[in-house]
Design an enzyme around this catalytic site. Structure first.
Site, PDB file in Angstrom:
ATOM      1  N   GLU A 176       4.444  -2.906   6.474  1.00 60.99           N
ATOM      2  CA  GLU A 176       5.235  -2.468   5.329  1.00 60.99           C
ATOM      3  C   GLU A 176       6.485  -1.706   5.765  1.00 60.99           C
ATOM      4  O   GLU A 176       7.525  -1.794   5.121  1.00 60.99           O
ATOM      5  CB  GLU A 176       4.341  -1.702   4.345  1.00 60.99           C
ATOM      6  CG  GLU A 176       3.247  -2.651   3.822  1.00 60.99           C
ATOM      7  CD  GLU A 176       2.384  -2.127   2.686  1.00 60.99           C
ATOM      8  OE1 GLU A 176       2.753  -1.108   2.068  1.00 60.99           O
ATOM      9  OE2 GLU A 176       1.325  -2.749   2.425  1.00 60.99           O
TER      10      GLU A 176
ATOM     11  N   ARG B 195     -13.690  11.591  30.271  1.00 62.01           N
ATOM     12  CA  ARG B 195     -14.993  10.945  30.132  1.00 62.01           C
ATOM     13  C   ARG B 195     -15.828  11.030  31.403  1.00 62.01           C
ATOM     14  O   ARG B 195     -17.049  10.969  31.350  1.00 62.01           O
ATOM     15  CB  ARG B 195     -14.812   9.498  29.665  1.00 62.01           C
ATOM     16  CG  ARG B 195     -14.183   9.371  28.288  1.00 62.01           C
ATOM     17  CD  ARG B 195     -15.049   9.992  27.194  1.00 62.01           C
ATOM     18  NE  ARG B 195     -16.375   9.422  27.159  1.00 62.01           N
ATOM     19  CZ  ARG B 195     -16.691   8.250  26.603  1.00 62.01           C
ATOM     20  NH1 ARG B 195     -15.767   7.556  25.971  1.00 62.01           N
ATOM     21  NH2 ARG B 195     -17.923   7.788  26.631  1.00 62.01           N
TER      22      ARG B 195
ATOM     23  N   HIS C 264       0.835  -1.207   0.000  1.00 64.50           N
ATOM     24  CA  HIS C 264       0.000   0.000   0.000  1.00 64.50           C
ATOM     25  C   HIS C 264       0.857   1.239   0.000  1.00 64.50           C
ATOM     26  O   HIS C 264       0.416   2.318  -0.365  1.00 64.50           O
ATOM     27  CB  HIS C 264      -0.885   0.034   1.245  1.00 64.50           C
ATOM     28  CG  HIS C 264      -1.971  -0.985   1.200  1.00 64.50           C
ATOM     29  ND1 HIS C 264      -1.767  -2.302   1.507  1.00 64.50           N
ATOM     30  CD2 HIS C 264      -3.280  -0.867   0.863  1.00 64.50           C
ATOM     31  CE1 HIS C 264      -2.911  -2.961   1.366  1.00 64.50           C
ATOM     32  NE2 HIS C 264      -3.828  -2.120   0.974  1.00 64.50           N
TER      33      HIS C 264
ATOM     34  N   ARG D 232     -20.078   5.546  23.965  1.00 64.04           N
ATOM     35  CA  ARG D 232     -20.609   6.874  23.613  1.00 64.04           C
ATOM     36  C   ARG D 232     -22.038   6.717  23.123  1.00 64.04           C
ATOM     37  O   ARG D 232     -22.319   5.856  22.291  1.00 64.04           O
ATOM     38  CB  ARG D 232     -19.764   7.518  22.511  1.00 64.04           C
ATOM     39  CG  ARG D 232     -18.438   8.033  22.999  1.00 64.04           C
ATOM     40  CD  ARG D 232     -17.761   8.936  21.968  1.00 64.04           C
ATOM     41  NE  ARG D 232     -16.709   9.702  22.615  1.00 64.04           N
ATOM     42  CZ  ARG D 232     -15.464   9.268  22.749  1.00 64.04           C
ATOM     43  NH1 ARG D 232     -15.109   8.108  22.268  1.00 64.04           N
ATOM     44  NH2 ARG D 232     -14.575  10.025  23.371  1.00 64.04           N
TER      45      ARG D 232
HETATM   46  N1  URA Z   1      -9.314   8.908  20.727  1.00 61.77           N
HETATM   47  C1  URA Z   1     -10.163   7.930  21.117  1.00 61.77           C
HETATM   48  O1  URA Z   1     -10.152   6.823  20.579  1.00 61.77           O
HETATM   49  N2  URA Z   1     -11.040   8.216  22.116  1.00 61.77           N
HETATM   50  C2  URA Z   1     -11.096   9.409  22.721  1.00 61.77           C
HETATM   51  O2  URA Z   1     -11.934   9.611  23.616  1.00 61.77           O
HETATM   52  C3  URA Z   1     -10.196  10.407  22.302  1.00 61.77           C
HETATM   53  C4  URA Z   1      -9.320  10.132  21.303  1.00 61.77           C
END
Ligand code: URA
Length: 254
Positions: free
Chosen positions: A76, A219, A3, A164
Site C-alpha cells: 500500500e 542464542r 488496509h 525455541r
Molecule cells: N526477533 C526475532 O524474530 N527473534 C529474536 O530472537 C529476537 C527478535
C-alpha cells in the site's frame, strides 16, 4: 481495497519510508526526526506518520510482526508512491561472535516464510538493495557501533521456527529441532521475521529496500529473551537515522 486509510496526497510526495514492527514506537521515532511530525493514520498494527528530514518528506510506519502484515504495508505504501524502504527492528544472534547491542545489516535472507512464494518461486533470492548496505555500514562506522553484514534467517515462526523450546509442548518437529546449528554452520548471522518478505517484494516491485536490526538476544547463551521495546531497537535506530540522512544526501537516490 486498502488496509491503510491514507491517500497519496497525504504522503506529500514522500518516496522514502522507515518501517518498524511496533506501532507504539512510531510516534517517538517520527518526533525524534522531526518534532513537527504528524500522524496520517493508525489502524490495527499500522501506524503511519509523516515527518520532514532535510526538507524532504519521510514516512515512518509500522508493519506489525511477520511477513503477512509487512507485505500489506509495503504494497500500500508502494501504490502511494514510496520507492525506498528501510526496516529497523530487533533480532536474535546465532553466531558466537555477535553480541547483544551489536547491529546486523541484512544483505540477504533465508526465506523461511509463507508470503513470498506468492510473489516469486523459492529459487528467487531475497536481497537487500546494495545502496542500503553501504549507507548503513557507513553510518555504523561513523557512530562506532559494532555491525555485522550478512545473511539473516527470516521466519514466520518465532518459537519452533527459531528453535525455541520455551513453548506449550516444548516439542519441535524435525528438521527444525536441529536448524539453528545448521544455519550457524552455513554462516547465517541472526533470526528475525520480516526481512525476506521485504527483500523479495522490493526486488519484484523495483523498490530499494534495506534492513538493520539490533541484537537483543544471543542464542548461543541460551533462551533468555530481552525486551523488544524502544531500548531494544535503539542501536539499529541510531544507525538508521544517520543512514536515512545519508540516503537523502545521495543524488543517486533522487
Ligand atoms: N526477533 C526475532 O524474530 N527473534 C529474536 O530472537 C529476537 C527478535
Amino acid at each position: 481495497m486498502n488496509h491503510l486509510p491514507f491517500s497519496e496526497k497525504e504522503l506529500a510526495g514522500a518516496t522514502l519510508a522507515c518501517i518498524t514492527g511496533d506501532p507504539f514506537r512510531v510516534p517517538a521515532m517520527a518526533k525524534e526526526i522531526d518534532p513537527h511530525a504528524s500522524e496520517i493514520s493508525h489502524t490495527r498494527e499500522f501506524a503511519v506518520y509523516r515527518a520532514t528530514l532535510q526538507n524532504k518528506p519521510l514516512i515512518i510506519a509500522s508493519h506489525g510482526i511477520g511477513g503477512p502484515s509487512l507485505a500489506i504495508l509495503v504494497e500500500e505504501l508502494a501504490m502511494a508512491g514510496i520507492k525506498d524502504l528501510l526496516r529497523v527492528g530487533t533480532s536474535g544472534a546465532i553466531q558466537p561472535f555477535i553480541e547483544k547491542g551489536d547491529v546486523v545489516i541484512s544483505a540477504g535472507a533465508v526465506r523461511l516464510e509463507g508470503v513470498t512464494p506468492f510473489y516469486a518461486p523459492l529459487a528467487y533470492p531475497a536481497l537487500s538493495h546494495p545502496n542500503w548496505i553501504l549507507k548503513l555500514q557507513n553510518a555504523a562506522d561513523q557512530l562506532k557501533i559494532r555491525f555485522h553484514t550478512g545473511i539473516t534467517a527470516s521466519t514466520d515462526s518465532f518459537y519452533p521456527g527459531q528453535q525455541r523450546t520455551d513453548t506449550k509442548t516444548q516439542y519441535i518437529i524435525p528438521p527444525w529441532d536441529q536448524a539453528m546449528s545448521m544455519w550457524r554452520q552455513l554462516q547465517v548471522l541472526n533470526y528475525e521475521m520480516e526481512s525476506s518478505t521485504l527483500f523479495v517484494l522490493g526486488s519484484v516491485m523495483s523498490l530499494k529496500v534495506g534492513c538493520i536490526t539490533s541484537v537483543i538476544v544471543e542464542r548461543e547463551q541460551g533462551e533468555t529473551f530481552e525486551s523488544t521495546s524502544q531500548e531494544g531497537v535503539s542501536p539499529a535506530w541510531l544507525v538508521a537515522k544517520k543512514a536515512l540522512s545519508l540516503w537523502l544526501n545521495d543524488s543517486e537516490n533522487k
